[in-house]
Design a protein around this motif. Structure first.
Motif, PDB file in Angstrom:
ATOM      1  N   THR A 139       7.518 -22.093  42.363  1.00  0.00           N
ATOM      2  CA  THR A 139       6.346 -23.604  42.250  1.00  0.00           C
ATOM      3  C   THR A 139       6.548 -24.769  42.993  1.00  0.00           C
ATOM      4  OG1 THR A 139       7.191 -24.162  39.507  1.00  0.00           O
ATOM      5  CG2 THR A 139       6.448 -21.799  39.791  1.00  0.00           C
ATOM      6  N   VAL A 140       6.873 -24.859  42.873  1.00  0.00           N
ATOM      7  CA  VAL A 140       6.654 -26.109  44.535  1.00  0.00           C
ATOM      8  C   VAL A 140       6.871 -25.747  45.507  1.00  0.00           C
ATOM      9  CG1 VAL A 140       6.573 -27.559  43.125  1.00  0.00           C
ATOM     10  CG2 VAL A 140       9.204 -27.186  43.891  1.00  0.00           C
ATOM     11  N   TYR A 149       3.490 -29.123  39.509  1.00  0.00           N
ATOM     12  CA  TYR A 149       3.695 -27.722  39.559  1.00  0.00           C
ATOM     13  C   TYR A 149       2.331 -26.806  39.926  1.00  0.00           C
ATOM     14  CZ  TYR A 149       3.376 -23.564  36.662  1.00  0.00           C
ATOM     15  OH  TYR A 149       3.108 -22.118  35.759  1.00  0.00           O
ATOM     16  N   GLU A 154       1.141 -18.076  39.616  1.00  0.00           N
ATOM     17  CA  GLU A 154       1.574 -17.019  38.594  1.00  0.00           C
ATOM     18  C   GLU A 154       1.143 -16.208  38.135  1.00  0.00           C
ATOM     19  OE1 GLU A 154       0.119 -21.712  35.797  1.00  0.00           O
ATOM     20  OE2 GLU A 154      -0.942 -20.041  35.592  1.00  0.00           O
ATOM     21  N   GLY A 178       7.991 -28.933  39.170  1.00  0.00           N
ATOM     22  CA  GLY A 178       6.836 -28.982  38.570  1.00  0.00           C
ATOM     23  C   GLY A 178       7.017 -28.563  36.827  1.00  0.00           C
ATOM     24  N   ILE A 179       8.156 -27.578  36.655  1.00  0.00           N
ATOM     25  CA  ILE A 179       8.481 -26.955  35.265  1.00  0.00           C
ATOM     26  C   ILE A 179       8.511 -28.470  34.527  1.00  0.00           C
ATOM     27  CG2 ILE A 179       9.422 -25.910  33.693  1.00  0.00           C
ATOM     28  CD1 ILE A 179       8.192 -24.197  36.056  1.00  0.00           C
ATOM     29  N   THR A 183       4.007 -27.750  31.720  1.00  0.00           N
ATOM     30  CA  THR A 183       3.334 -26.448  32.496  1.00  0.00           C
ATOM     31  C   THR A 183       4.654 -24.811  31.961  1.00  0.00           C
ATOM     32  OG1 THR A 183       5.609 -27.146  33.874  1.00  0.00           O
ATOM     33  CG2 THR A 183       2.903 -27.851  34.759  1.00  0.00           C
ATOM     34  N   ALA A 187       3.968 -20.846  32.225  1.00  0.00           N
ATOM     35  CA  ALA A 187       4.852 -19.954  33.486  1.00  0.00           C
ATOM     36  C   ALA A 187       5.307 -18.724  32.695  1.00  0.00           C
ATOM     37  CB  ALA A 187       6.263 -21.028  34.185  1.00  0.00           C
ATOM     38  N   ALA A 197      14.231 -27.343  35.765  1.00  0.00           N
ATOM     39  CA  ALA A 197      13.856 -28.616  36.205  1.00  0.00           C
ATOM     40  C   ALA A 197      14.614 -29.830  36.446  1.00  0.00           C
ATOM     41  CB  ALA A 197      13.042 -28.665  34.430  1.00  0.00           C
TER      42      ALA A 197
END
Ligand code: DX5
Length: 220
Positions: A139-140, A149, A154, A178-179, A183, A187, A197
């Motif tokens: 997600t990056v 994020y 999604e 970016g968790i 965010t 997710a 993370a």
């Protein structure tokens, strides 16, 4: 209600005290450690090799996953397993023969995982999902911690969840990048169950508090 699995990326850890940092991660009740292996070619950053992971192996009993952000990972697959990684994740974009690479990881006695960069479609792994225990959706764009994020991932997360469930596959669906508290719920709603993370866990002065905060936020 499925309890989220929390994975700590070691990228933001204090590399001058890495052994003590992995002990602190385990003591914070985090489920697994992700070793962000970078070769300076697949991503514009360079981190650590198998000897660094091996040096930390016996400091803790928690699981290690190697996230290989490296071009052509095949020649060194056994090194990550010997270093103590129970899960070895390769990037679909970095493997000329992905089916063979994933099969080799399994033959080496580790659990195979495959990762997809943001621009890579789920169809890329359609024919190898039966070979993996873990699907990692970035997600990056990989290479650095602390990035924003990408909520645009999604639909891909949701499509992966639907395909895994439709085929009845026993695959951990992990997200990475970016968790944080703001965010993780989105997710999770999209279908992720494993959350990697880095900066969100190492922010402030208590890994345990950050981990508890993330677990709460996942089901909020
Ligand atoms: C990015 C790494 C991620 C990253 C996560 O290339 O693979 O694991 O370290 O860090 P945060 O959580 O800060 O985005």
């Amino acid at each position: 209600e499925i309890a989220p699995t929390l994975v700590a990326s070691v990228l933001p850890a204090n590399f001058a005290e890495l052994g003590d940092q992995v002990v602190a991660i385990e003591q914070a009740g985090i489920d697994r450690i992700q070793w962000d292996v970078m070769d300076g070619r697949f991503v514009p950053n360079l981190t650590f090799g198998p000897d660094v992971i091996a040096a930390c192996r016996d400091r803790v009993t928690m699981g290690f996953e190697a996230h290989l952000m490296v071009e052509h990972p095949d020649p060194m697959l056994s090194r990550w397993v010997e270093a103590g990684c129970g899960i070895v994740i390769v990037h679909a974009e970095a493997c000329r023969h992905l089916h063979r690479t994933l099969s080799t990881i399994r033959e080496l006695g580790a659990r195979p995982g495959v990762a997809l960069n943001p621009a890579t479609g789920l169809e890329t792994v359609e024919h190898v999902l039966d070979l993996v225990d873990l699907l990692l959706i970035m997600t990056v764009n990989p290479g650095f911690g602390g990035q924003a994020y990408l909520a645009s991932m999604e639909p891909k997360i949701a499509a992966a969840r639907a395909e895994i469930d439709r085929r009845g596959l026993d695959i951990e669906l992990e997200v990475d990048g970016g968790i944080g508290p703001a965010t993780i719920a989105a997710a999770a709603r999209a279908g992720a169950r494993v959350f990697c993370a880095g900066s969100a866990l190492f922010a402030g002065n208590s890994l345990a508090d950050r981990a508890a905060e993330l677990r709460r936020a996942a089901t909020a």
